[in-house]
Scaffold this active site. Structure first.
Site, PDB file in Angstrom:
ATOM      1  CB  ILE A  47      -0.894   0.052   1.276  1.00 41.85           C
ATOM      2  CG1 ILE A  47      -1.659  -1.269   1.463  1.00 41.85           C
ATOM      3  CG2 ILE A  47      -1.855   1.254   1.235  1.00 41.85           C
ATOM      4  CD1 ILE A  47      -2.550  -1.689   0.332  1.00 41.85           C
ATOM      5  CG  HIS A  49       0.294   3.415   4.213  1.00 39.66           C
ATOM      6  ND1 HIS A  49      -0.898   2.785   4.476  1.00 39.66           N
ATOM      7  CD2 HIS A  49       1.260   2.476   4.398  1.00 39.66           C
ATOM      8  CE1 HIS A  49      -0.663   1.526   4.816  1.00 39.66           C
ATOM      9  NE2 HIS A  49       0.640   1.313   4.777  1.00 39.66           N
TER      10      HIS A  49
END
Ligand SMILES: Cc1cc2nc3c(=O)[nH]c(=O)nc-3n(C[C@H](O)[C@H](O)[C@H](O)COP(=O)(O)OP(=O)(O)OC[C@H]3O[C@@H](n4cnc5c(N)ncnc54)[C@H](O)[C@@H]3O)c2cc1C
Length: 475
Positions: A47, A49
């Site tokens: 991911i 972020h």
């Protein structure tokens, strides 16, 4: 004698190497494993972020925000899989909605673009119809994204190598001698003389630091297990779905991967053995149990594999980036747990600035920041496929049927700079073996091609180096 030696060919070390290759410096990267991305950088959530979670003022917060900003340009230059798919932080209890607002405020303080919104239940379900009925609200994080962590690392390393950085694999740094104005790194093979050492050794960053500095660190391995689902259910959700974070991390997420699978995990358990990547029944049950809160149904029949990654958790909780106080020219980039993947481009930039201030080096006039990935047959139009096969007929032979990977792609993965030398190396560069059958059909053929390209016997082909041979003897 090297100007700079980077210990660790994970995403942190490779991002630093690529940034430094913009200058006329004699640089090398050493790693104990036989390929880049062999540590934590190969097994994580992938991911990018947004940056709402780290505490304001920390390295984690600053590097996360800057790293996130750098991703679009980096993708344009290095051609790796990345997509801004938006993240949602889900709330399951009316009384916790205030925590979403706290996260939003923290995000703004950290520097996340102020496009985040708090949605009510109906608005949230409209975005993601597979969500469970227990959802009451969500925070949107439009700058959140998904990336292929090992392809990013490989791309950074290839580009650094194209621009003059040497990579030495299978070298474990076992001892460091501090001399008057340089360091000697003693590895299991030769010794390396260098002016500056950059410690990007992940889980072993404490050990490397403690060889040189009296300010001792302790890095704990915090295991995260995952369950990966077939591409058949890859579009069950389109955003990355977090639950409200806890002290132990960002909790169990449900997300599409950038390559089209569905991923659930990770767990978070501190362990003693820094090499223990086993998955457990307990871990897998925990993930499925927690994910049930997020989505209505778990398509368990579509699970194709499980895996684990180890976070390099430093007990004080922040990244440790900078020169050791008592060891001039020894620079740490350690304790790089989540959001380390997101932060890597920013850590590279930050350490590059430190080195430029120290050495005032000349620019590398020949620096070329553009790197092209291996053509992905599965993503090409029929016209493009025909043209590729005309140029090189080996692109007309499918080796991995699940992922539609051709012989041409595998040969390209072996022949390019810092090419694959193992089956895992081929897998991470091409996805051969990553599909539903998990290499049941293509492994044999991949062994043949690798043996042929490296001009070695089939029995000498390994999964990931050392004694991970796949065959006992030649048939
Ligand atoms: C479960 C989990 C989920 C995560 N999810 C995310 C996420 O979604 N987003 C995000 O931003 N971050 C995430 N992270 C964090 C991210 O994966 C890491 O911050 C990042 O991969 C760390 O990279 P690194 O290069 O510092 O370490 P590594 O990738 O571990 O590289 C260190 C390298 O040093 C080498 N090395 C060690 N000791 C020696 C030695 N003595 N001599 C030579 N070489 C040595 C190792 O072989 C290794 O290759 C997650 C991490 C985990 C574990």
């Amino acid at each position: 004698m090297f100007d700079i030696t980077i210990i660790g060919a994970g995403v942190t070390g490779c991002a630093i190497a690529r940034e430094l290759s913009r200058y006329k410096l004699n640089i090398c990267v050493v790693d104990k494993e036989v390929d880049v991305a062999s540590g934590t950088s190969k097994a994580n959530s992938g991911i990018v972020h947004a940056g709402e979670d780290p505490m304001p003022g920390t390295f984690k917060a600053k590097m996360n925000i800057r790293g996130n900003e750098l991703f679009d340009k980096l993708q344009e230059e290095l051609d790796f899989p990345f997509k801004r798919n938006e993240s949602l932080v889900l709330c399951f209890d009316e009384k916790d909605i205030c925590k979403l607002e706290e996260l939003r405020q923290r995000g703004i303080e950290n520097g996340v673009p102020d496009t985040m919104k708090i949605l009510n239940r109906e608005e949230t379900l409209k975005l993601e119809p597979s969500l469970s009925d227990k959802v009451v609200a969500a925070l949107t994080l439009p700058t959140g994204g998904i990336v292929c962590p090992y392809e990013l690392t490989i791309a950074l390393a290839e580009n650094a190598n194209m621009n003059g950085v040497d990579f030495f694999f299978g070298r474990e740094v076992q001892e460091i001698e501090k001399r008057e104005d340089h360091y000697i790194l003693k590895t299991n093979r030769e010794s390396i003389k260098t002016n500056i050492v950059i410690n990007a050794a992940g889980l072993y960053g404490d050990k490397i630091n403690n060889m040189v500095s009296n300010k001792k660190y302790e890095i704990i391995a915090r295991k995260g297990e995952y369950v990966l689902f077939d591409k058949a259910v890859g579009s069950m959700v389109s955003r990355t779905l977090f639950q409200l974070p806890t002290k132990m991390g960002k909790g169990v997420l449900v997300t599409p991967t950038v390559d089209g699978n569905l991923l659930m995990g990770p767990t978070s358990v501190d362990i003693e053995d820094k090499d223990n990547l086993e998955t457990t029944m307990e871990g897998l049950n925990t993930i499925l149990d927690k994910a049930k809160l997020t989505v209505k149904e778990i398509p368990t029949r579509q699970i194709i594999t499980s895996f684990a990654g180890l976070r390099a958790h430093e007990v004080n909780g922040d990244f440790i980036i900078g020169e050791a106080e008592d060891a001039k020219n020894f620079i740490n980039a350690i304790g790089i747990e989540s959001p380390g993947l997101t932060s890597a481009p920013a850590i590279g930039e930050y350490i590059k600035d430190m080195i430029v201030e120290k050495l005032n080096p000349k620019k590398n006039e020949n620096f070329n920041g553009i790197r092209k990935s291996i053509p992905k047959f599965r993503e090409l139009s029929n016209e493009e496929r025909k043209a590729l096969i005309k140029k090189d007929p080996s692109y007309g032979k499918i080796v991995c049927r699940c992922e539609t990977v051709t012989e041409g792609e595998i040969r390209n993965a072996i022949r390019r700079p810092l090419g694959a030398t193992t089956i895992d190396g081929i897998k991470r560069r091409t996805r051969a073996g990553m599909g539903r059958c998990q290499s049941g059909f293509c492994l044999n053929r991949a062994v043949d091609i690798l043996a042929e390209e490296l001009n070695v016997a089939r029995k000498d082909i390994t999964k990931f180096g050392s004694d991970s041979n796949l065959l006992m003897e030649n048939e």
